[in-house]
Design a protein around this motif. Structure first.
Motif, PDB file in Angstrom:
ATOM      1  N   TYR A  95       4.344   7.781   4.699  1.00 57.40           N
ATOM      2  CA  TYR A  95       4.258   8.772   3.516  1.00 57.40           C
ATOM      3  C   TYR A  95       4.088   8.026   2.275  1.00 57.40           C
ATOM      4  CZ  TYR A  95       5.194  12.309   0.111  1.00 57.40           C
ATOM      5  OH  TYR A  95       5.166  13.024  -0.848  1.00 57.40           O
ATOM      6  N   VAL A  96       4.913   6.878   2.178  1.00 56.46           N
ATOM      7  CA  VAL A  96       4.603   5.815   0.866  1.00 56.46           C
ATOM      8  C   VAL A  96       3.097   5.422   0.939  1.00 56.46           C
ATOM      9  CG1 VAL A  96       5.275   4.023  -0.386  1.00 56.46           C
ATOM     10  CG2 VAL A  96       7.030   5.364   0.741  1.00 56.46           C
ATOM     11  N   LYS A  97       2.532   5.084   1.974  1.00 53.54           N
ATOM     12  CA  LYS A  97       1.126   4.741   2.056  1.00 53.54           C
ATOM     13  C   LYS A  97       0.425   5.586   1.958  1.00 53.54           C
ATOM     14  CE  LYS A  97      -2.040   2.048   4.884  1.00 53.54           C
ATOM     15  NZ  LYS A  97      -2.072   1.062   6.480  1.00 53.54           N
ATOM     16  N   PHE A  98       0.620   6.613   2.124  1.00 54.26           N
ATOM     17  CA  PHE A  98      -0.317   7.881   2.158  1.00 54.26           C
ATOM     18  C   PHE A  98      -0.430   8.457   0.573  1.00 54.26           C
ATOM     19  CE2 PHE A  98      -0.084  12.509   0.999  1.00 54.26           C
ATOM     20  CZ  PHE A  98      -1.357  12.838   1.231  1.00 54.26           C
ATOM     21  N   VAL A  99       0.572   8.507  -0.137  1.00 51.52           N
ATOM     22  CA  VAL A  99       0.714   8.761  -1.585  1.00 51.52           C
ATOM     23  C   VAL A  99       0.198   7.390  -2.376  1.00 51.52           C
ATOM     24  CG1 VAL A  99       2.112   9.050  -3.484  1.00 51.52           C
ATOM     25  CG2 VAL A  99       2.908  10.046  -1.396  1.00 51.52           C
ATOM     26  N   LYS A 100       0.429   6.148  -1.997  1.00 50.95           N
ATOM     27  CA  LYS A 100      -0.511   5.164  -2.563  1.00 50.95           C
ATOM     28  C   LYS A 100      -2.095   5.303  -2.455  1.00 50.95           C
ATOM     29  CE  LYS A 100      -0.733   0.312  -2.814  1.00 50.95           C
ATOM     30  NZ  LYS A 100      -0.115  -1.124  -2.151  1.00 50.95           N
TER      31      LYS A 100
ATOM     32  N   CYS B  41       5.747   6.304  -4.821  1.00 48.62           N
ATOM     33  CA  CYS B  41       5.485   5.225  -4.022  1.00 48.62           C
ATOM     34  C   CYS B  41       6.715   4.211  -4.536  1.00 48.62           C
ATOM     35  CB  CYS B  41       4.044   4.589  -4.759  1.00 48.62           C
ATOM     36  SG  CYS B  41       2.571   5.501  -4.353  1.00 48.62           S
ATOM     37  N   LEU B  42       6.729   3.922  -5.716  1.00 46.39           N
ATOM     38  CA  LEU B  42       7.781   2.913  -6.153  1.00 46.39           C
ATOM     39  C   LEU B  42       9.069   3.152  -5.561  1.00 46.39           C
ATOM     40  CD1 LEU B  42       6.567   1.936  -9.673  1.00 46.39           C
ATOM     41  CD2 LEU B  42       6.124   0.494  -7.610  1.00 46.39           C
ATOM     42  N   GLU B  43       9.558   4.290  -5.859  1.00 50.00           N
ATOM     43  CA  GLU B  43      11.041   5.017  -5.783  1.00 50.00           C
ATOM     44  C   GLU B  43      11.053   4.894  -4.055  1.00 50.00           C
ATOM     45  OE1 GLU B  43      13.345   5.378  -7.448  1.00 50.00           O
ATOM     46  OE2 GLU B  43      12.309   4.872  -9.505  1.00 50.00           O
ATOM     47  N   LEU B  44      10.423   5.598  -3.355  1.00 53.43           N
ATOM     48  CA  LEU B  44      10.594   5.638  -1.731  1.00 53.43           C
ATOM     49  C   LEU B  44      10.273   4.206  -1.116  1.00 53.43           C
ATOM     50  CD1 LEU B  44       8.766   8.974  -1.009  1.00 53.43           C
ATOM     51  CD2 LEU B  44      11.157   8.479  -1.180  1.00 53.43           C
TER      52      LEU B  44
END
Length: 601
Positions: A28-33, A99-102
């Motif tokens: 998910y983090v990669k997706f948001v990035k 991205c940063l927080e997760l």
């Protein structure tokens, strides 16, 4: 229901599940990035698109910027640019809050998961070690029991053997007793190890591992909740900019609705109105009469050399101008090259042309007509050399540009005057309180300001002279119409047109006036400035208007009106700042255009 109770024997399953949860968080983090990269690229492309289509010139230097169509398009581009800014804001919020927080939270979860599973593996290893010790004590107890039983059988056999010595029998009994004692010790050790293993195993399955599994469950649930919050942030980042994006769309709608076709037509008139009068009709020259006819105003080659392309026959009418009749001087006769036709040579002798054959003269004149008309069409193209007084522009445009320059110089002058007053006050403060500054340090700036004021005053006087000359040119081209004032609601500084003035009547003998030699002023009037058509005063109003300010008509030709009074519009503003109206109580006259709210029929 918790993992420690229901999944007490699913250590590997929990290990795989928690790892899958962390992998999902990382995905998910990669997706948001990647989503933020898409938003940034989208915003960048929008900004480049806006930059591509924005006008390159400043609005004050771009005449197209005065059209509502262009203004609406620029406003629409600005709204698109603001929309791109909101997309960038969405990308920034997603990058920081998601991205940063997760990503940081994922690292913490991985470390916590690693700690819990290390603790579980250590508990498993300890239980396995206890079990191994139990197995060793069990095998030793079994071995000692077999050895003790074997020693007892050996002692019993020797005791029954008559051939065995007493010493062998005693030794066998001692060995059997020793083995029996060792077996008893192994039994006690095995029992102790078994008791310890059972205690550790119960602690492992009922206390230690359930606590670890519960910690893993809590960790996984916190991870899932945080992931759900991350999902929510994706929508919240969009919802935060929805009001502003909505305003952008509203701005686009307002820009679309602000297109005013009628106003754009008026703007085009204001931008390109030359101030020239329409050229009059060319009169017919009848060459079918005998060549030796009596000289007249329409002769092509009279003995005195006064040949005119536009003849002044007895049928010619005096020029009639709106609300006033004035005789306009005839332009000088033109040569085939477009210049005045010489009447005499430099030595005073008659021009050779005056004695030439009229047919030859007619041939030259017929050749000169087309170039003269062509030069009229290319009037703007011929005088494109820019000058400081804007004399290269048509009269109306020259007047507007000079008015604009004069206003700019007055603003600069007022700014310099204000600065000089401020410096004087500062100097007085320094003189009263020397600790605040040196008064002498302000002298150079004061001197510079005074120099700028003198320079600007000279420029103001220069532009005022040029403006007066330009306004006189406009007046000469438009008859009695006056220049428009630039500061409504102040009335125009010049007098309104005089509706009572009259020129020579139509029955006056125009031949006499046409036979008079053209004045020096008429030499400079181009042929297309004459206005040969009669002006008929409209019999009925062309619209209605409401007075938005009170006006006292104190000068000749004006009429008084009160604020809110309904008036009939008799004639629109011709560019001089005055409009002719009729009161319901009776009476007509001129009032400032800026004092009216006009509605045309």
């Amino acid at each position: 229901m918790d993992w420690g109770t229901e999944l007490w024997d699913q250590f590997e399953v929990l290990e795989r599940h928690t790892q899958w949860g962390l992998d999902l968080l990382d995905r998910y983090v990669k997706f948001v990035k990647e989503r933020t990269e898409v938003e940034h690229a989208y915003a960048k492309q929008l900004r480049n698109l806006v930059k591509k289509y924005l006008p390159k010139r400043p609005a004050k230097d771009d005449p197209e910027a005065k059209f509502s169509q262009q203004q609406s398009f620029v406003q629409l581009l600005q709204e698109v640019n603001d929309f791109a800014g909101q997309r960038e804001l969405v990308a920034e919020n997603l990058g920081v809050q998601v991205c940063l927080e997760l990503a940081k939270y994922s690292q913490d979860m991985k470390q916590e998961r690693k700690t819990h599973f290390q603790e579980g593996r250590r508990a498993q290893q300890q239980l396995e070690n206890v079990f191994k010790q139990l197995e060793n004590s069990k095998r030793k107890f079994e071995r000692d029991c077999r050895e003790a039983e074997k020693a007892a059988q050996t002692a019993q056999r020797l005791d029954q053997d008559i051939n065995a010595t007493k010493a062998d029998v005693e030794k066998a009994k001692q060995q059997a007793h020793l083995r029996s004692h060792m077996a008893e010790e192994s039994k006690n050790e095995y029992a102790a190890q078994l008791q310890r293993f059972n205690r550790d195993q119960a602690h492992f399955y009922f206390s230690q591992m359930p606590q670890i599994f519960d910690k893993l469950q809590d960790m996984d649930e916190r991870r899932a909740s945080r992931l759900g919050a991350g999902y929510r942030l994706l929508s919240e980042a969009e919802l935060q900019v929805v009001p502003i994006i909505g305003k952008c769309f509203e701005g686009m709608k307002v820009a679309a609705e602000s297109v005013d076709a009628k106003n754009d037509s008026q703007v085009l008139i204001e931008l390109h109105k030359s101030g020239f009068a329409r050229p009059g009709d060319l009169e017919f020259e009848d060459f079918s009469q005998p060549m030796n006819r009596v000289p007249s105003d329409s002769s092509l080659g009279t003995p005195d050399g006064r040949s005119e392309l536009r003849g002044g026959s007895g049928r010619s009418r005096a020029k009639r101008w709106p609300f006033g009749k004035k005789s306009k001087p005839r332009p000088p006769p033109l040569s085939p090259l477009g210049g005045p036709l010489p009447l005499t040579l430099s030595d005073g002798s008659p021009s050779p042309r005056s004695g030439r054959d009229p047919l030859a003269i007619l041939s030259e004149i017929s050749k000169s007509v087309k170039p003269r008309l062509a030069s009229f069409r290319s009037l703007r193209a011929r005088g494109t050399v820019a000058t400081e007084d804007f004399s290269h522009l048509p009269p109306e445009q020259q007047r507007k540009r000079l008015q604009q320059q004069l206003e700019d110089r007055n603003r600069e002058l007022q700014k310099e005057v204000d600065q000089r007053e401020a410096l004087k006050k500062m100097k007085d403060v320094y003189e009263k309180t020397p600790q605040m500054g040196d008064p002498a340090s302000l002298e150079p700036r004061i001197t510079e300001t005074l120099s700028n004021i003198e320079r600007l005053k000279l420029e103001v006087r220069k532009y005022e002279a040029w403006l007066a000359e330009a306004e006189s040119r406009v007046l000469s081209n438009r008859g009695d119409s006056l220049s428009r004032h630039a500061h409504p609601p102040d009335p125009p500084t010049t007098a309104p047109p005089d509706s009572s003035s009259s020129s020579n009547s139509g029955s006056q003998d125009n031949k006499e006036s046409s036979e008079e030699p053209p004045s020096e002023e008429g030499q400079d009037v181009p042929i297309y400035t004459e206005f040969d058509e009669d002006f008929e005063e409209p019999a009925s109003p062309i619209g209605q208007c409401v007075a938005i300010y009170q006006f006292e008509g104190s000068s000749e030709g004006t009429i008084s009106m009160s604020e809110g009074e309904d008036l009939s519009l008799m004639e629109e503003d011709k560019g001089d700042g005055w409009t002719r109206v009729r009161r319901k109580q009776g009476g007509e006259g001129y009032v400032p255009t800026s004092y009216l709210q006009v509605t045309l029929n």
